[in-house]
Design a protein around this motif. Structure first.
Motif, PDB file in Angstrom:
ATOM      1  N   ILE A 196       0.845  -1.194   0.000  1.00 27.33           N
ATOM      2  CA  ILE A 196       0.000   0.000   0.000  1.00 27.33           C
ATOM      3  C   ILE A 196       0.885   1.251   0.000  1.00 27.33           C
ATOM      4  N   SER A 197       0.477   2.271  -0.755  1.00 26.02           N
ATOM      5  CA  SER A 197       1.154   3.573  -0.703  1.00 26.02           C
ATOM      6  C   SER A 197       0.638   4.333   0.514  1.00 26.02           C
ATOM      7  N   VAL A 198       1.520   4.561   1.465  1.00 25.44           N
ATOM      8  CA  VAL A 198       1.132   5.197   2.728  1.00 25.44           C
ATOM      9  C   VAL A 198       1.551   6.662   2.715  1.00 25.44           C
ATOM     10  N   ILE A 199       0.591   7.541   2.951  1.00 25.43           N
ATOM     11  CA  ILE A 199       0.900   8.957   3.191  1.00 25.43           C
ATOM     12  C   ILE A 199       0.778   9.179   4.688  1.00 25.43           C
ATOM     13  N   ASN A 238       7.298   0.845  -1.812  1.00 26.91           N
ATOM     14  CA  ASN A 238       8.528   1.628  -1.783  1.00 26.91           C
ATOM     15  C   ASN A 238       8.553   2.649  -2.909  1.00 26.91           C
ATOM     16  N   GLY A 239       8.973   3.846  -2.571  1.00 28.21           N
ATOM     17  CA  GLY A 239       9.094   4.906  -3.569  1.00 28.21           C
ATOM     18  C   GLY A 239       7.839   5.734  -3.731  1.00 28.21           C
ATOM     19  N   THR A 240       6.671   5.198  -3.330  1.00 23.46           N
ATOM     20  CA  THR A 240       5.427   5.964  -3.427  1.00 23.46           C
ATOM     21  C   THR A 240       4.801   6.202  -2.055  1.00 23.46           C
ATOM     22  N   PHE A 264      10.861   5.505   1.920  1.00 24.22           N
ATOM     23  CA  PHE A 264      10.010   6.677   2.129  1.00 24.22           C
ATOM     24  C   PHE A 264      10.626   7.929   1.510  1.00 24.22           C
ATOM     25  N   ARG A 265       9.755   8.883   1.196  1.00 24.97           N
ATOM     26  CA  ARG A 265      10.167  10.222   0.807  1.00 24.97           C
ATOM     27  C   ARG A 265       9.678  11.192   1.880  1.00 24.97           C
ATOM     28  N   ILE A 266      10.355  12.291   2.048  1.00 22.79           N
ATOM     29  CA  ILE A 266      10.085  13.184   3.178  1.00 22.79           C
ATOM     30  C   ILE A 266       9.708  14.580   2.683  1.00 22.79           C
TER      31      ILE A 266
END
Length: 380
Positions: A196-199, A238-240, A264-266
């Motif tokens: 899952i893409s987690v925000i 990963n990546g999203t 993760f991206r920050i």
């Protein structure tokens, strides 16, 4: 003497006749329709206005459904569940009272969302409140296992008439501390058959390894590392996946590098000074990629919002988003398929008398529900 005996016998017979009559009447009344009209009862006005402060405290007055009862085949599209777990906190406790407090804060949550263009409570979607997951508050490993199993049960609905295949309901979780994200993501990834893409909206990374806290097995899980475990278990895309609103101090200088190595991206809270709200939104969409492919989960730690608007939480960090900024950022995700969301770390003992933290949490959930319903409306 003889006449007196005749009179006595007659009176006795009359008494027996009356007693038999009373017995027959009693038996007839006991067998009568229990819902028959009683002339002494007033006729109630069933269509009268019910004020928002009345009624049983489900979220936004949604119908309560016993979602975990066996052989209950009732269908629903969006389910609310409470997870009053706070034995994973590293500072102030109290988030166990978050679900009940958020429900109280939602008493006035209703009606048409003019920003999204939908009334989530009068739509194609059936919304229900399942109540709280039962679990032991004395053993974190057992509790996490119980939360995972109950979430899986909720997501795996039985086939109902008219369906060719069981559908997966969308899920809204009321925390509880952020530890609850891990068992929910385990259930989500299994139900959807993919990461899952987690925000992750938070002032903290929540990807610190257990060693950062100096803890050893079996006490591996707390509210500062659910996404560390989720990444290691392959639950996130990963990546999203990303963190939004980060602003706390770090344990080590290379914590950001370790976090990015997990996939993760920050986006920091202070990025708003350089790129503004619209820049943050554009960056989030860039990270998410194709909106037609992503399965998105929103995890909102209430401390992502500045403590001037959300004082009722356990690990306050100054300098967070304002409420209007937070709501605009969330609304920008309306075109994505939201499989679930949570609002966690609401700690009522530290809220103010006006309950602004709990009301804010309820308002954010209202926005998310509106987006879920609107996306489903447009998809159909």
């Amino acid at each position: 003497m003889f006449s007196y005996s005749i009179v006595s016998i007659a009176l006795a017979s009359l008494c027996l006749i009356k007693a038999d009559a009373h017995q027959v009447a009693y038996q007839q009344n006991s067998q009568a329709d229990p819902f028959a009209v009683n002339s002494k009862r007033p006729v109630l006005d069933k269509d009268s206005y019910v004020p928002s402060f009345a009624g049983i405290s489900t979220f936004a007055h949604l119908p309560y459904v016993q979602c975990w009862e066996e052989n209950v085949a009732e269908d629903y599209d969006i389910a609310v569940m409470g997870v009053p777990y706070d034995i994973g906190v590293t500072f102030r406790t109290g988030a166990r009272f978050g679900p009940s407090s958020i429900r109280l804060g939602s008493m006035r949550t209703k009606g048409y969302n003019s920003e999204i263009g939908v009334n989530p409570f009068r739509s194609w979607a059936k919304l229900v409140d399942c109540g709280d997951i039962p679990f032991t508050p004395f053993d974190s490993l057992q509790a996490i296992h119980q939360i995972e199993q109950y979430t899986k049960y909720l997501l795996n609905r039985p086939l109902v008439p008219g369906q060719s295949a069981p559908k997966i309901p969308q899920l809204v979780t009321l925390g509880g501390d952020h530890t609850v994200l891990l068992p929910v993501l385990r259930a989500m990834a299994e139900a959807h058959g993919r990461p899952i893409s987690v925000i992750h909206f938070d002032s903290h990374l929540d990807t610190w390894s257990p060693e950062a806290y100096g803890i050893k097995p079996p006490s591996l899980f707390n509210h500062g590392n659910p996404l560390f475990h989720a990444a290691k278990e392959g639950l996130i895309a990963n990546g999203t996946s990303m963190h939004v609103g980060i602003r706390s101090s770090l344990y080590e200088e290379d914590d950001f590098a370790k976090d990015e190595a997990l996939g993760f991206r920050i986006i920091k809270a202070n990025d708003i000074f350089d790129i503004g709200v619209d820049g943050i939104i554009a960056r989030m969409k860039e990270i998410l990629g194709d909106k037609n492919d992503a399965l998105v989960y929103l995890s909102i730690d209430i401390d992502v919002v500045d403590p001037s608007a959300a004082p009722g939480t356990g690990t306050i960090e100054s300098g967070g988003f304002l409420v209007r900024e937070m709501r605009r950022i969330i609304r920008s995700l309306r075109d994505y398929q939201l499989v679930g969301a949570d609002v966690v770390e609401v700690s009522p003992p530290y809220d103010n008398p006006a309950q602004i933290t709990s009301i804010l949490a309820a308002d954010l959930i209202y926005e998310i529900m509106s987006m879920m319903v609107k996306h489903g409306e447009e998809a159909n």
